[in-house]
Design a protein around this motif. Structure first.
Motif, PDB file in Angstrom:
ATOM      1  N   UNK B  86      40.539  38.706  32.324  1.00 47.07           N
ATOM      2  CA  UNK B  86      40.635  37.455  33.085  1.00 47.07           C
ATOM      3  C   UNK B  86      39.228  36.959  33.398  1.00 47.07           C
ATOM      4  N   UNK B  87      39.132  35.655  33.703  1.00 48.11           N
ATOM      5  CA  UNK B  87      37.830  35.109  34.078  1.00 48.11           C
ATOM      6  C   UNK B  87      37.647  35.368  35.566  1.00 48.11           C
ATOM      7  N   UNK B  88      36.696  36.248  35.939  1.00 48.89           N
ATOM      8  CA  UNK B  88      36.638  36.709  37.325  1.00 48.89           C
ATOM      9  C   UNK B  88      36.303  35.597  38.318  1.00 48.89           C
ATOM     10  N   UNK B  89      35.600  34.572  37.871  1.00 49.33           N
ATOM     11  CA  UNK B  89      35.145  33.546  38.818  1.00 49.33           C
ATOM     12  C   UNK B  89      36.125  32.389  38.934  1.00 49.33           C
ATOM     13  N   UNK B  90      37.272  32.495  38.277  1.00 51.17           N
ATOM     14  CA  UNK B  90      38.254  31.420  38.378  1.00 51.17           C
ATOM     15  C   UNK B  90      39.498  31.964  39.065  1.00 51.17           C
ATOM     16  N   UNK B  95      42.405  30.115  35.600  1.00 56.28           N
ATOM     17  CA  UNK B  95      42.527  31.028  34.479  1.00 56.28           C
ATOM     18  C   UNK B  95      43.592  30.557  33.501  1.00 56.28           C
ATOM     19  N   UNK B 130      41.992  34.855  43.322  1.00 56.12           N
ATOM     20  CA  UNK B 130      41.123  35.217  42.201  1.00 56.12           C
ATOM     21  C   UNK B 130      41.605  36.552  41.639  1.00 56.12           C
ATOM     22  N   UNK B 131      41.218  36.877  40.398  1.00 55.50           N
ATOM     23  CA  UNK B 131      41.672  38.133  39.802  1.00 55.50           C
ATOM     24  C   UNK B 131      41.372  39.344  40.674  1.00 55.50           C
TER      25      UNK B 131
END
Ligand SMILES: Nc1ncnc2c1ncn2[C@@H]1O[C@H](COP(=O)(O)OP(=O)(O)O)[C@@H](O)[C@H]1O
Ligand SMILES: [Mg+2]
Lengths: 300, 364
Positions: B86-90, B95, B130-131
């Motif tokens: 996953x995109x950690x900052x989204x 995502x 967030x993730x």
């Protein structure tokens, strides 16, 4: 039983030497300099140490363009230098991250400028930019790009530019190293996910790599903002704040007021105002860093 | 139409060959599972289909197009990674919508499709997290949502369940199956877990050392393993393998025990041939406690060394021809260690493999 024999007193007794040292080297100078900023203390007249003037020094500073212009120039210098160093450092880190052979050697070479004394860097660039014998003018003329001698360190704007170059040359590697560390730590999976999700190389960089690197950039910026905000040596060596004060920045100004003009009370007041500037910058980057770390930490 | 064709696909890392010329055709909307032990080249094969790995030789087609030189973004695929990626900052919403945003989809259409996908996967209450604020199972769901939201022609899964605990794995397995029934797409799914392969696949591709060992429906692979490798890899507990010799129309085990050659394999054996007799634990049971009572069988006396009661059945560890053999007893009966029992082998379900090649004696 005397109180120092009691068990509860032991920790305090053991801490006393450390406390005393701290008091002597930190607290006392801090309080003393703070006190002098409220006096008309002049180094040449010791008696003026007791000449309490209240907020007069601060009041003068706040209304004095002699202070605010170098202050603004320092902020501008900081902004330009940090941004250029960030962009260059990012470029260098990305390039070094790409190569597979000789990476260690390059990483070491990259750190050389950081190992030089800033004074020597100042002298080196002073000669590079010298209008008569400097290699910069020499090269420009030999290449036919300029016919006259460009007054690099004499013209106000050019001098500012030359100093910025010296500063950037010396410290871009701070950004490069930290960003490279970020690239090494970067997980490969999100990059691949982005490729599958339809990103081309630029989009992957823009949406995935860069956000991941920003915490590392903020660390570098926090370190460098403190560094640059107290820049003194390079400027003093290259232009000494000249010509006619056009490259005067905060700490060269403070040094001049305190030691050349002996007005130590005023200089200390200026120093306290400048410290606030540094604290603000550091606090700003630190907040950014904390915000970025919140999602980066433990995401995988 | 998203048929996937691999023709003599090879992957080399320097001088090391890790995939040795794979030929495989995956039909439109088919769910194909690549299964095999760790390191056999499943991920590499999948990543070549995805375009994340260069293809060293051969041809990969998706639909009509040869995709060998296309970057992943031009292949109209989506992929679910083992570590979710996953995109950690989204946040979850970003995502899910990222692929659509990159594709230039209009914002309200993105919102609509993300909401739909979130609804299918039960992610609606999590959209703003967030993730880092999600559990493993939830991240897994987001990864799947991110894959389906783009409505690609092909889904690629690389061991998507291996980081989940057993219970969650079972649940997600069922959800993936349902998802495939809802969103009909071609799926290539990689796993080292034969249970996942059996339960999910329309067709299983068993791989070993960078080669395809067998391709078939779960039942074909289970009932007609092409080699001892497949026989032991698919099915749990694994099939018993006993070295033997064909002798006068019978199978003679190392200790002289003789059982008839299974009728359906008679034509494929010759006298003196060295073979391996393969029989699943389900097909060796104490007389009267087996799955099938009729059909051709052979009875042997063996001593139970250990029994593991599993409720309605027990797993019995016993010994035949000097080798440990697993058997199963159906029914709620306790077996004592040291108990001597007559076991019946259901020979119509036994297999014979050539001892040298390890391949089934049936020439298929
Ligand atoms: N980048 C690489 N360089 C060299 N060998 C690799 C690389 N990636 C994978 N391999 C090798 O390729 C083989 C297949 O790997 P992989 O496809 O990941 O196996 P798996 O079936 O477990 O997914 C393994 O033996 C692995 O060591
Ligand atoms: Mg793998």
């Amino acid at each position: 039983m005397p109180f120092w024999r009691r068990e509860s007193a032991t920790p305090f007794l053991l801490l006393t030497p450390a406390m005393l040292t701290m008091a002597f080297v930190v607290v006392f100078p801090l309080v003393f300099s703070m006190y002098t900023s409220f006096t008309g203390f002049r180094l040449t007249k010791p008696a003026s140490l007791y000449d309490w003037v209240g907020f007069r020094n601060y009041a003068r500073i706040l209304s004095d363009p002699e202070f605010w212009i170098p202050f603004g120039r320092t902020v501008l210098f900081l902004t330009v230098v940090l941004n250029v160093e960030f962009l260059l450092g990012l470029g260098i880190a990305l390039l070094i991250n790409r190569i597979t052979w000789g990476q260690r050697t390059l990483r070491t070479i990259m750190m050389f400028p950081m190992m030089f004394s800033p004074i020597l860097v100042g002298f080196m660039f002073k000669f590079l930019f010298n209008d008569n014998i400097g290699i910069v003018n020499n090269a420009l003329q030999s290449l036919g790009l300029s016919d006259g001698a460009i007054p690099w360190l004499v013209d106000g704007k050019l001098a500012f530019f030359s100093i910025a170059i010296a500063e950037v040359w010396m410290s871009t590697s701070v950004f490069a190293i930290l960003l490279l560390a970020g690239l090494f730590a970067m997980p490969r999976d999100p990059l691949e996910a982005a490729k599958v999700d339809g990103c081309n190389a630029w989009q992957t960089f823009r949406h995935i790599t860069l956000p991941f690197l920003m915490p590392f950039a903020y660390i570098a910026m926090a370190i460098r903002s403190l560094d640059v905000a107290r820049a003194y040596d390079i400027v003093t060596v290259m232009t000494d704040g000249g010509p006619a004060g056009r490259t005067e920045i905060l700490w060269t100004l403070i040094g001049r007021v305190g030691y050349d003009n002996s007005r130590m009370g005023m200089a200390n007041a200026m120093a306290y105002v400048s410290t606030i500037l540094s604290i603000l910058f550091t606090w700003y980057f630190y907040r950014k860093l904390v915000a970025a770390r919140r999602y980066m930490g433990g995401a995988q | 139409m998203a048929e996937i064709t691999l023709e003599k696909v090879v992957k080399k890392y320097g001088a090391v060959n890790v995939v040795h010329g794979i030929d495989l055709t995956i039909a439109h909307e088919e769910f194909v599972v690549l299964v095999g032990p760790s390191g056999c080249g499943k991920s590499t094969t999948l990543r070549m289909i995805a375009g994340l790995e260069d293809i060293s030789g051969g041809i990969v087609r998706i639909g009509e197009r040869v995709v060998n030189d296309l970057p992943p973004r031009k292949r109209n695929i989506s992929m679910v990674f083992q570590n979710y990626a996953l995109y950690p900052h989204m946040n979850v919403r970003e995502n899910l919508g990222f692929g659509l945003k990159i594709a230039g989809e209009a914002p309200d259409s993105i919102t609509k499709r993300v909401d739909e996908a979130a609804d299918i996967l039960g992610l609606t209450p999590l959209l703003d997290r967030t993730p880092a604020e999600l559990s493993g199972g939830q991240r897994q769901r987001v990864a799947m949502g991110r894959a389906i939201v783009r409505r690609p022609e092909v889904f690629l899964f690389d061991e998507p369940l291996s980081n989940l605990d057993a219970k969650l794995r079972g649940q997600m397995r069922a959800e993936i199956k349902k998802l495939h029934q809802k969103v009909r797409t071609t799926v290539v799914y990689v796993t080292h877990d034969q249970v996942e392969a059996m339960t999910l696949a329309d067709r299983i591709v068993v791989m070993k050392d960078g080669r395809i060992e067998q391709v078939g429906t779960p039942m074909e692979v289970f009932n007609h393993p092409r080699s001892t490798f497949v026989a032991t890899f698919i099915g749990s507990p694994p099939m018993n393998l006993l070295p033997a010799t064909i002798d006068g129309g019978a199978v003679r085990l190392a200790d002289g025990t003789v059982v008839p050659v299974p009728e359906r394999l008679r034509a494929f054996t010759r006298d003196g041939q060295k073979v391996t007799l393969g029989i699943r634990p389900d097909d060796i049971s104490p007389v009267g406690h087996g799955l099938s009572q009729d059909g051709p069988g052979a009875e042997v006396g063996m001593v139970a060394e250990l029994a593991e009661p599993l409720g309605m059945e027990s797993l019995i560890y016993t010994r035949l021809a000097g080798q440990e053999v697993l058997a199963k007893l159906y029914g709620p009966r306790i077996v004592q260690p040291g108990e001597a029992l007559i076991f019946r082998m259901a020979l119509d379900r036994a297999h014979l493999f050539d001892a040298e090649t390890g391949l089934s004696v049936r020439a298929d």
